[in-house]
Design a protein around this motif. Structure first.
Motif, PDB file in Angstrom:
ATOM      1  N   ARG A   1     -12.475 -29.818 -41.007  1.00 54.96           N
ATOM      2  CA  ARG A   1     -13.114 -29.426 -42.271  1.00 54.96           C
ATOM      3  C   ARG A   1     -13.729 -28.039 -42.168  1.00 54.96           C
ATOM      4  O   ARG A   1     -13.928 -27.508 -41.088  1.00 54.96           O
ATOM      5  CB  ARG A   1     -14.184 -30.453 -42.655  1.00 54.96           C
ATOM      6  N   CYS A   2     -14.088 -27.517 -43.335  1.00 50.79           N
ATOM      7  CA  CYS A   2     -14.673 -26.176 -43.473  1.00 50.79           C
ATOM      8  C   CYS A   2     -15.927 -26.018 -42.607  1.00 50.79           C
ATOM      9  O   CYS A   2     -16.776 -26.907 -42.577  1.00 50.79           O
ATOM     10  CB  CYS A   2     -15.033 -25.966 -44.946  1.00 50.79           C
ATOM     11  N   PRO A   3     -16.065 -24.875 -41.909  1.00 50.93           N
ATOM     12  CA  PRO A   3     -17.241 -24.671 -41.061  1.00 50.93           C
ATOM     13  C   PRO A   3     -18.531 -24.422 -41.853  1.00 50.93           C
ATOM     14  O   PRO A   3     -19.616 -24.561 -41.309  1.00 50.93           O
ATOM     15  CB  PRO A   3     -16.878 -23.434 -40.237  1.00 50.93           C
ATOM     16  N   VAL A   4     -18.409 -24.062 -43.133  1.00 50.51           N
ATOM     17  CA  VAL A   4     -19.602 -23.748 -43.929  1.00 50.51           C
ATOM     18  C   VAL A   4     -20.127 -24.987 -44.653  1.00 50.51           C
ATOM     19  O   VAL A   4     -21.280 -25.377 -44.468  1.00 50.51           O
ATOM     20  CB  VAL A   4     -19.309 -22.601 -44.924  1.00 50.51           C
ATOM     21  N   CYS A   5     -19.293 -25.618 -45.480  1.00 49.05           N
ATOM     22  CA  CYS A   5     -19.762 -26.792 -46.243  1.00 49.05           C
ATOM     23  C   CYS A   5     -19.478 -28.102 -45.514  1.00 49.05           C
ATOM     24  O   CYS A   5     -20.028 -29.139 -45.882  1.00 49.05           O
ATOM     25  CB  CYS A   5     -19.133 -26.812 -47.635  1.00 49.05           C
ATOM     26  N   LEU A   6     -18.648 -28.066 -44.516  1.00 50.27           N
ATOM     27  CA  LEU A   6     -18.280 -29.223 -43.696  1.00 50.27           C
ATOM     28  C   LEU A   6     -17.506 -30.282 -44.487  1.00 50.27           C
ATOM     29  O   LEU A   6     -17.397 -31.433 -44.057  1.00 50.27           O
ATOM     30  CB  LEU A   6     -19.519 -29.872 -43.035  1.00 50.27           C
ATOM     31  N   ARG A   7     -16.978 -29.898 -45.679  1.00 56.23           N
ATOM     32  CA  ARG A   7     -16.272 -30.891 -46.494  1.00 56.23           C
ATOM     33  C   ARG A   7     -14.842 -30.482 -46.825  1.00 56.23           C
ATOM     34  O   ARG A   7     -13.953 -31.321 -46.888  1.00 56.23           O
ATOM     35  CB  ARG A   7     -17.043 -31.136 -47.794  1.00 56.23           C
ATOM     36  N   GLY A   8     -14.621 -29.205 -47.125  1.00 55.17           N
ATOM     37  CA  GLY A   8     -13.300 -28.754 -47.558  1.00 55.17           C
ATOM     38  C   GLY A   8     -12.265 -28.781 -46.442  1.00 55.17           C
ATOM     39  O   GLY A   8     -12.573 -28.458 -45.298  1.00 55.17           O
ATOM     40  N   GLN A   9     -11.046 -29.166 -46.805  1.00 51.94           N
ATOM     41  CA  GLN A   9      -9.971 -29.174 -45.815  1.00 51.94           C
ATOM     42  C   GLN A   9      -9.587 -27.748 -45.458  1.00 51.94           C
ATOM     43  O   GLN A   9      -9.519 -26.883 -46.330  1.00 51.94           O
ATOM     44  CB  GLN A   9      -8.745 -29.884 -46.370  1.00 51.94           C
TER      45      GLN A   9
ATOM     46  N   HIS B   1      -9.115 -19.808 -48.752  1.00 49.84           N
ATOM     47  CA  HIS B   1     -10.513 -20.081 -49.074  1.00 49.84           C
ATOM     48  C   HIS B   1     -10.746 -21.593 -49.042  1.00 49.84           C
ATOM     49  O   HIS B   1      -9.827 -22.372 -49.294  1.00 49.84           O
ATOM     50  CB  HIS B   1     -10.858 -19.554 -50.465  1.00 49.84           C
ATOM     51  N   CYS B   2     -11.974 -21.990 -48.788  1.00 49.13           N
ATOM     52  CA  CYS B   2     -12.306 -23.412 -48.780  1.00 49.13           C
ATOM     53  C   CYS B   2     -12.146 -23.969 -50.195  1.00 49.13           C
ATOM     54  O   CYS B   2     -12.691 -23.399 -51.143  1.00 49.13           O
ATOM     55  CB  CYS B   2     -13.743 -23.618 -48.298  1.00 49.13           C
ATOM     56  N   PRO B   3     -11.411 -25.087 -50.354  1.00 47.66           N
ATOM     57  CA  PRO B   3     -11.236 -25.665 -51.689  1.00 47.66           C
ATOM     58  C   PRO B   3     -12.527 -26.250 -52.261  1.00 47.66           C
ATOM     59  O   PRO B   3     -12.619 -26.483 -53.463  1.00 47.66           O
ATOM     60  CB  PRO B   3     -10.182 -26.753 -51.483  1.00 47.66           C
ATOM     61  N   VAL B   4     -13.544 -26.441 -51.464  1.00 43.46           N
ATOM     62  CA  VAL B   4     -14.809 -27.018 -51.942  1.00 43.46           C
ATOM     63  C   VAL B   4     -15.853 -25.922 -52.196  1.00 43.46           C
ATOM     64  O   VAL B   4     -16.383 -25.807 -53.287  1.00 43.46           O
ATOM     65  CB  VAL B   4     -15.346 -28.076 -50.949  1.00 43.46           C
ATOM     66  N   CYS B   5     -16.147 -25.100 -51.204  1.00 44.15           N
ATOM     67  CA  CYS B   5     -17.233 -24.116 -51.357  1.00 44.15           C
ATOM     68  C   CYS B   5     -16.721 -22.697 -51.613  1.00 44.15           C
ATOM     69  O   CYS B   5     -17.515 -21.819 -51.953  1.00 44.15           O
ATOM     70  CB  CYS B   5     -18.146 -24.133 -50.131  1.00 44.15           C
ATOM     71  N   GLY B   6     -15.435 -22.449 -51.455  1.00 41.87           N
ATOM     72  CA  GLY B   6     -14.864 -21.146 -51.793  1.00 41.87           C
ATOM     73  C   GLY B   6     -15.020 -20.064 -50.744  1.00 41.87           C
ATOM     74  O   GLY B   6     -14.609 -18.930 -50.967  1.00 41.87           O
ATOM     75  N   VAL B   7     -15.586 -20.373 -49.607  1.00 45.94           N
ATOM     76  CA  VAL B   7     -15.761 -19.358 -48.567  1.00 45.94           C
ATOM     77  C   VAL B   7     -14.386 -18.955 -48.011  1.00 45.94           C
ATOM     78  O   VAL B   7     -13.480 -19.777 -47.902  1.00 45.94           O
ATOM     79  CB  VAL B   7     -16.705 -19.882 -47.456  1.00 45.94           C
ATOM     80  N   LYS B   8     -14.250 -17.664 -47.708  1.00 45.13           N
ATOM     81  CA  LYS B   8     -12.988 -17.176 -47.154  1.00 45.13           C
ATOM     82  C   LYS B   8     -12.967 -17.489 -45.663  1.00 45.13           C
ATOM     83  O   LYS B   8     -13.886 -17.102 -44.937  1.00 45.13           O
ATOM     84  CB  LYS B   8     -12.866 -15.667 -47.401  1.00 45.13           C
TER      85      LYS B   8
HETATM   86 ZN   LIG Z   1     -16.339 -25.097 -47.537  1.00 45.85          ZN
END
Ligand SMILES: [Zn+2]
Length: 114
Positions: A11-19, A30-37
């Motif tokens: 999962r995403c290192p920032v929100c810990l949720r996005g694949q 980009h993260c599909p949940v929080c949008g971070v690149k």
């Molecule tokens: Zn994320």
């Protein structure tokens, strides 16, 4: 602990949720949940190669030592190491990038972009 679970679940290192990954070797930009690149800067994933190299060595070395101990022929040795490398490459590729991204986020945090 949350970060370790997110890392193991890829999962995403920032929100810990996005694949992070879309296909075996394909990543979301980009993260599909929080949008971070994910690729923070040009060449960002170059450092994950060091993680991948170390992981590959740690995984392959015991097999190589065991095969040498079993005194197998050079052909069997080479085929076994090649087969193990081929099988583990996707796993090592993915976790090398994930370990790098999560370590970077833990040491130099950034916020979600949405
Ligand atoms: Zn994320």
């Amino acid at each position: 602990m949350k970060r370790l679970i997110a890392l193991l679940r890829q999962r995403c290192p920032v929100c810990l949720r996005g694949q992070v990954f879309t296909t075996l070797f394909g990543m979301h930009t980009h993260c599909p949940v929080c949008g971070v690149k994910f690729e923070r800067e040009t060449g960002y994933f170059l450092n994950s190669m060091f993680v991948g190299y170390a992981a590959g060595f740690l995984i392959l070395a015991p097999t190589a030592i065991w095969l040498a101990w079993m005194n197998v022929s050079i052909l069997v040795f080479s085929l076994a190491i090649l087969a193990e490398t081929a099988l583990l490459t996707p796993l090592i590729f993915r976790y090398a990038r994930l370990i790098w991204m999560h370590a970077d986020q833990a040491l130099d945090p950034r916020r979600p972009e949405v």
